[in-house]
Design an enzyme around this catalytic site. Sequence first.
Site, mmCIF file in Angstrom:
data_model
loop_
_atom_site.group_PDB
_atom_site.id
_atom_site.type_symbol
_atom_site.label_atom_id
_atom_site.label_comp_id
_atom_site.label_asym_id
_atom_site.label_seq_id
_atom_site.Cartn_x
_atom_site.Cartn_y
_atom_site.Cartn_z
ATOM 1 C CB CYS A 101 -0.982 -0.021 1.168
ATOM 2 S SG CYS A 101 -0.241 0.116 2.822
ATOM 3 C CG HIS A 126 -4.603 0.018 3.478
ATOM 4 N ND1 HIS A 126 -3.858 -0.967 2.874
ATOM 5 C CD2 HIS A 126 -5.468 0.464 2.526
ATOM 6 C CE1 HIS A 126 -4.247 -1.117 1.611
ATOM 7 N NE2 HIS A 126 -5.216 -0.250 1.380
ATOM 8 C CG HIS A 174 -6.576 0.292 -2.190
ATOM 9 N ND1 HIS A 174 -6.747 -0.585 -1.142
ATOM 10 C CD2 HIS A 174 -7.639 0.072 -3.027
ATOM 11 C CE1 HIS A 174 -7.850 -1.289 -1.329
ATOM 12 N NE2 HIS A 174 -8.408 -0.900 -2.455
#
Length: 318
Positions: free
Chosen positions: A234, A281, A293
Amino acid sequence: MLSARKLLRAVVLVGLGIGLTVPAAAAQAEPSPSELTEQINKASTELEKVVESYNKLNEQLKQTKAASAALSAKMGPLETQLAQADAEVGEMAAVAYRTGQVGTASALLDGSGPLADRLGMLDQLARDRKRQLEGFTEAEQQFTEEKAKLDATQAKQTAQLKELAAGKKKIEGDLDKLYDMREEAYGSATSSGGGYTGSIPAISGKAGVAVRFAYNAIGTPYVWAAEGPDGYDCSGLTLAAWRAAGKSLPHNAAMQWDVVAHISRSSLQAGDLVFYSGLGHVAIYVGSGKVIHAPTFGETVKLSSVDMMSPYGYGRVR
């Protein structure tokens, strides 16, 4: 080795062959597809936290190594100067105060002027050099102490990286088991995803460069601790997207949060970063309520709703 599903089928067949009835509860002992998905998601979330912790320590280790290298570069010339100054003072002290070799002392002062004046000048020079040497020695001690601290920090971080790697290995092993069950249930351990074929929003400036990069990364596999081009995690994706735009970000979601300008949801613009899961994240906002993402293990970079999870906060790259 037989999988859980195949083993269950074998038990059923043997039971039928010898006239036994397999209880209905036994036939349902294997996790359902939804249960398997829940287990995989849980393990993936745990592993992503470990990966982001690994990334953070790796960034800190890079900083420590760079600081240590810079200090070592300073130490080299300093040690040379110290040795030279020490030799000069030692020579002058030996000439003027121990050996009494006035001829040599005079030679050092070009042999001109009254002897008393020449010795006075030599004495002053020696004292000046001595003060210089003391200054160098103090600096050397300070740098040596700082380097010792840096070496200790680097050793500590290296040990922590090994610990994280061991934890990562265990969770990945658990995840592999879940992937085996997922393959048994769905026929594939991972999700496949192709590249983006739609139109990419026209966004000006550096944010536009980062957004276009993210769109072009759609379909690329999630790879832990990777920042492209063949895979991303991420924070590796957001790092790479903004690196293409000429901006530097650390490879860790929490550290990225520390360096961006914090903004409100109403101020969100394409190119901004959206943080989730207690800074575990991060995604890049691309407008129209969407983010791009690198989701998790076994998946590929994708376009999702900004509310795919509850956002932790929003940040603008400075």
